[in-house]
Write an enzyme that holds these catalytic residues in place. Sequence first.
Site, PDB file in Angstrom:
ATOM      1  N   ASP A   1       9.799   5.052   7.571  1.00 14.34           N
ATOM      2  CA  ASP A   1      10.083   4.927   9.009  1.00 14.34           C
ATOM      3  C   ASP A   1      11.480   5.422   9.393  1.00 14.34           C
ATOM      4  O   ASP A   1      11.825   5.452  10.570  1.00 14.34           O
ATOM      5  CB  ASP A   1      10.007   3.443   9.437  1.00 14.34           C
TER       6      ASP A   1
ATOM      7  N   GLY B   1       7.499  -5.752  11.306  1.00 14.14           N
ATOM      8  CA  GLY B   1       6.760  -4.607  11.855  1.00 14.14           C
ATOM      9  C   GLY B   1       7.541  -3.837  12.904  1.00 14.14           C
ATOM     10  O   GLY B   1       7.001  -2.976  13.591  1.00 14.14           O
ATOM     11  N   MET B   2       8.848  -4.141  13.034  1.00  9.23           N
ATOM     12  CA  MET B   2       9.659  -3.484  14.062  1.00  9.23           C
ATOM     13  C   MET B   2      10.702  -2.538  13.474  1.00  9.23           C
ATOM     14  O   MET B   2      11.600  -2.081  14.179  1.00  9.23           O
ATOM     15  CB  MET B   2      10.338  -4.541  14.936  1.00  9.23           C
TER      16      MET B   2
ATOM     17  N   GLY C   1      15.121  -2.918   9.391  1.00  7.90           N
ATOM     18  CA  GLY C   1      15.910  -2.420   8.253  1.00  7.90           C
ATOM     19  C   GLY C   1      16.021  -0.897   8.287  1.00  7.90           C
ATOM     20  O   GLY C   1      17.085  -0.329   8.000  1.00  7.90           O
ATOM     21  N   SER C   2      14.925  -0.223   8.655  1.00  8.46           N
ATOM     22  CA  SER C   2      14.937   1.244   8.728  1.00  8.46           C
ATOM     23  C   SER C   2      15.849   1.704   9.848  1.00  8.46           C
ATOM     24  O   SER C   2      16.537   2.722   9.737  1.00  8.46           O
ATOM     25  CB  SER C   2      13.522   1.778   8.999  1.00  8.46           C
TER      26      SER C   2
ATOM     27  N   PRO D   1      14.082  -9.268  14.068  1.00 10.54           N
ATOM     28  CA  PRO D   1      13.604 -10.042  12.915  1.00 10.54           C
ATOM     29  C   PRO D   1      13.251  -9.126  11.746  1.00 10.54           C
ATOM     30  O   PRO D   1      12.767  -8.016  11.953  1.00 10.54           O
ATOM     31  CB  PRO D   1      12.340 -10.736  13.442  1.00 10.54           C
TER      32      PRO D   1
ATOM     33  N   LYS E   1      11.503  -0.666  16.895  1.00  5.04           N
ATOM     34  CA  LYS E   1      10.385   0.196  17.310  1.00  5.04           C
ATOM     35  C   LYS E   1       9.117  -0.640  17.411  1.00  5.04           C
ATOM     36  O   LYS E   1       8.967  -1.675  16.730  1.00  5.04           O
ATOM     37  CB  LYS E   1      10.179   1.367  16.342  1.00  5.04           C
TER      38      LYS E   1
HETATM   39  O1  C5P Z   1       8.364   4.030   2.678  1.00  7.84           O
HETATM   40  P1  C5P Z   1       8.551   2.551   2.574  1.00  7.84           P
HETATM   41  O2  C5P Z   1       9.371   2.150   1.388  1.00  7.84           O
HETATM   42  O3  C5P Z   1       9.043   1.942   3.850  1.00  7.84           O
HETATM   43  O4  C5P Z   1       7.097   1.937   2.361  1.00  7.84           O
HETATM   44  C1  C5P Z   1       6.875   0.605   1.978  1.00  7.84           C
HETATM   45  C2  C5P Z   1       5.490   0.460   1.392  1.00  7.84           C
HETATM   46  O5  C5P Z   1       4.508   0.690   2.405  1.00  7.84           O
HETATM   47  C3  C5P Z   1       5.162   1.490   0.312  1.00  7.84           C
HETATM   48  O6  C5P Z   1       5.551   1.035  -0.951  1.00  7.84           O
HETATM   49  C4  C5P Z   1       3.657   1.596   0.410  1.00  7.84           C
HETATM   50  O7  C5P Z   1       3.050   0.505  -0.240  1.00  7.84           O
HETATM   51  C5  C5P Z   1       3.402   1.411   1.886  1.00  7.84           C
HETATM   52  N1  C5P Z   1       3.265   2.676   2.627  1.00  7.84           N
HETATM   53  C6  C5P Z   1       2.141   3.459   2.456  1.00  7.84           C
HETATM   54  N2  C5P Z   1       1.998   4.626   3.160  1.00  7.84           N
HETATM   55  C7  C5P Z   1       2.951   5.014   4.052  1.00  7.84           C
HETATM   56  C8  C5P Z   1       4.094   4.211   4.248  1.00  7.84           C
HETATM   57  C9  C5P Z   1       4.227   3.058   3.523  1.00  7.84           C
HETATM   58  O8  C5P Z   1       1.244   3.131   1.660  1.00  7.84           O
HETATM   59  N3  C5P Z   1       2.776   6.128   4.725  1.00  7.84           N
END
Ligand code: C5P
Length: 285
Positions: free
Chosen positions: A137, A99-100, A103-104, A95, A11
Amino acid sequence: MDEVTLNAPAKLNLTLDILGRRKDGYHDLKMVMTSVSLYDRVSVKLRSDGRISVHVPGTDLPEGEDNLAGKAARIFFNAVKKNPGAEITIEKKIPAQAGMAGGSSDAAAVLRALRMLLCPDMPMQQLEILGEQIGSDVPYCVRGGTVLAQGRGEHLTDWPALPACFLVLCKPDFGLSTPELFARVRVENIRRHPDHAGMYHALLHGKLSEAADQMVNVFEEVLTLSEAEELTKIKLVMKQFGAKGTLMTGSGPTLFGIFEQQNDAQQAYEELGRQYRQTFLVQSI
Ligand code: C5P
């Protein structure tokens, strides 16, 4: 059928805005994401011993449930109260930590594959809700396409698709930590927020240049001088070859440029590919 192989697309963020910090440590976001034709291939084979294994050949990514793809399988099995186990193999093209949402997207592909294998009648919305337990994500990655995501990233609204175009992606060699970038942001200091009404209008009318003009990612404002310098260098190359717009996706560091003409995109891709190993030429899907 006991095995399925699916594409897991990358993405890109056309916008990313941070509205505020929440009590649960996350941030309220407003962002437009779109899927592009850079794919991991995710194979899921049912086992019979209840174990979940993950193999990502050629990488040092975690195996088993430490990998988001393995976690997805565990969450799915718990939700449907069946536990055959799964053997997951991921052919990695996107990669990692770029930012893409690589993993999600792999995790979302595991959810989609297990739904096909075990309960094809499960509504897709339920799969998106399961995705929330895996990562912010993942619900978007279950759905794909051009979508406005709000809240933590889980409130999704389908938007008009990004018009057909060519995109050059370029990941510089440094890494950016997502939690660290969030910690650098002071919402009251953000100088330019994306104009979502403007972006919606551009997409609705299929106006690629207008959409490119509306691309804003507030994380670009909190880069250090040396990070910003490197990204500016890449942006300049993209613009020199005719990019309509350039932006960092998600929490970076990958940059992308949007091109109307394939030939322009090809030239930018070749030029950047000489300097950066992780450069890709893709299309909107
Ligand atoms: O949800 P996920 O585990 O992918 O998020 C990774 C990190 O990104 C979180 O631990 C948090 O620090 C940050 N994050 C956030 N607000 C969001 C999404 C992610 O602060 N809406």
